[in-house]
Design a protein around this motif. Structure first.
Motif, PDB file in Angstrom:
ATOM      1  N   THR A  65       5.930   7.006  12.154  1.00  0.00           N
ATOM      2  CA  THR A  65       6.776   6.672  13.298  1.00  0.00           C
ATOM      3  C   THR A  65       7.426   5.393  13.375  1.00  0.00           C
ATOM      4  N   GLY A  69      11.270   1.244   6.426  1.00  0.00           N
ATOM      5  CA  GLY A  69      12.529   1.540   5.367  1.00  0.00           C
ATOM      6  C   GLY A  69      12.899   2.898   5.810  1.00  0.00           C
ATOM      7  N   SER A  70      13.925   3.000   4.885  1.00  0.00           N
ATOM      8  CA  SER A  70      14.654   4.468   4.780  1.00  0.00           C
ATOM      9  C   SER A  70      14.094   5.499   3.680  1.00  0.00           C
ATOM     10  N   ALA A  71      14.402   6.792   3.703  1.00  0.00           N
ATOM     11  CA  ALA A  71      13.654   7.694   2.798  1.00  0.00           C
ATOM     12  C   ALA A  71      13.983   7.345   1.376  1.00  0.00           C
ATOM     13  N   GLU A  73      13.695   4.913  -0.921  1.00  0.00           N
ATOM     14  CA  GLU A  73      14.365   3.785  -1.423  1.00  0.00           C
ATOM     15  C   GLU A  73      13.658   3.548  -2.720  1.00  0.00           C
ATOM     16  N   THR A  83      10.093   3.514  -1.411  1.00  0.00           N
ATOM     17  CA  THR A  83       9.417   3.940   0.052  1.00  0.00           C
ATOM     18  C   THR A  83       9.477   5.562  -0.328  1.00  0.00           C
ATOM     19  N   GLN A  85       9.381   9.655   1.493  1.00  0.00           N
ATOM     20  CA  GLN A  85      10.409  10.462   2.338  1.00  0.00           C
ATOM     21  C   GLN A  85      10.377  10.042   3.670  1.00  0.00           C
ATOM     22  N   PHE A  86       9.178   9.188   4.092  1.00  0.00           N
ATOM     23  CA  PHE A  86       9.314   8.972   5.480  1.00  0.00           C
ATOM     24  C   PHE A  86       9.625   7.251   5.758  1.00  0.00           C
ATOM     25  N   GLY A  87       9.989   6.870   4.805  1.00  0.00           N
ATOM     26  CA  GLY A  87      10.258   5.377   4.699  1.00  0.00           C
ATOM     27  C   GLY A  87       9.323   4.440   4.668  1.00  0.00           C
ATOM     28  N   ARG A  88       8.009   4.910   4.246  1.00  0.00           N
ATOM     29  CA  ARG A  88       6.779   4.098   4.183  1.00  0.00           C
ATOM     30  C   ARG A  88       6.665   3.541   2.858  1.00  0.00           C
ATOM     31  N   SER A  89       6.180   2.180   2.846  1.00  0.00           N
ATOM     32  CA  SER A  89       5.915   1.407   1.601  1.00  0.00           C
ATOM     33  C   SER A  89       5.086   2.149   0.666  1.00  0.00           C
ATOM     34  N   HIS A 267      13.287  10.479  -8.710  1.00  0.00           N
ATOM     35  CA  HIS A 267      12.511   9.464  -7.869  1.00  0.00           C
ATOM     36  C   HIS A 267      11.366   9.033  -8.764  1.00  0.00           C
TER      37      HIS A 267
END
Length: 304
Positions: A65, A69-71, A73, A83, A85-89, A267
């Protein structure tokens, strides 16, 4: 202080002196194995990073939540490994995943070695029909695919980290049991075992005071090798979706990458880091295990 009071203290002091000398000799010999030192340095670094994970990347890196970041990256200055698919590092997830993967590997290997050591010593000490039954059970587990049995247990039981540890531990002990039984039979044939029995030593005394110390070097080497197998098995179970979905592990990261279509979409930064981390940890434990084997049994090192 009387002689009777000094004698137990002198005996304990002599025992600890011999143990310290034994450890010093072990370390001096271990240092001559460059591969073993390399594996030990790698494990120390990975363990340190895992312990310092809250300080290095923070605990909120796992949250979907508050992902910064964005999905999906690509790697950049802000996100060293990209990142998910949720934008997490992925860098932060990789560090947090080390804690779970190492914990599962250590606990599962200890459980496996404990069961194998207990079965092997009992079978080697008592012999007879009881040992035959234990060895037939061991053979049944030995010929059955370990991964298949672990998958069955992980499927039937709740999806939690303790289920994974239990599934790996109770399915990978037969090799240790076989090795420990063979070593126990060799120890039991030595003259001092007969003297201990003649002096009134019971089964528990003989197994705990004479047999167990002599098989411990083998158990130690088997533990280091078993940890790498446990980590690989945990990664496989997590990749198949049988791990704890609420925890981050390297195998779970590979499962998330597969579900996100990282393979087909190219990816690579989603797949490569956890896969390389699993390989490096398994290699480090294997190098340490081989070095310990060579130290404890010099004939192995001479033959290589």
């Amino acid at each position: 202080m009387t002689t009777a009071q000094q004698s137990p203290q002198s005996a304990r002091s002599l025992t600890w002196t011999r143990r310290r000398a034994s450890v010093s000799r072990f370390w001096a010999t271990y240092r001559s194995h460059r591969a073993g030192l390399l594996g030990l340095a790698g494990l120390a670094l990975i363990a340190l990073v895992a312990l310092l994970a809250p300080l290095l990347v923070g605990s909120d890196v796992q949250s979907v939540t508050t992902a910064p970041g964005s999905a999906l990256e690509a790697p950049s200055d802000e996100f060293l490994l990209g990142t998910d698919q949720f934008g997490r590092s992925l860098f932060g997830l990789l560090i947090w995943g080390a804690r779970i993967s190492l914990m599962v590997g250590l606990l599962a290997a200890f459980l496996s070695v404990a069961i194998g050591t207990l079965v092997g010593i009992i079978a080697g000490h008592f012999g007879g029909w009881f040992a035959t039954v234990l060895m037939r059970i061991t053979d049944w587990f030995l010929v059955m695919p370990t991964l298949v049995l672990a998958i069955v247990l992980a499927t039937v039981l709740d999806h939690s980290i303790w289920t994974v540890i239990l599934a790996i531990g109770v399915t990978s002990w037969p090799t240790t049991a076989r090795l420990v039984r063979a070593q126990t039979l060799a120890v039991e044939s030595r003259p001092y075992i007969e003297r201990a029995k003649a002096l009134g030593g019971g089964h528990g005394h003989v197994m705990s005071r004479h047999v167990l110390p002599n098989v411990m070097p083998l158990v130690l080497a088997q533990t280091t090798l078993g940890i790498s197998n446990a980590i690989l098995t945990e990664a496989t179970l997590a990749f198949l979706g049988l791990g704890d979905p609420t925890l981050i592990s390297w195998g779970g990261m590979l499962q998330d990458a597969r579900e996100a279509g990282a393979v087909s979409s190219g990816h690579w930064w989603y797949l490569a880091p956890p896969g390389i981390a699993i390989a490096l940890v398994a290699l480090s434990f294997t190098l340490c295990g081989r070095a310990i084997e060579s130290v404890l049994n010099p004939k192995l090192g001479a033959g290589r």
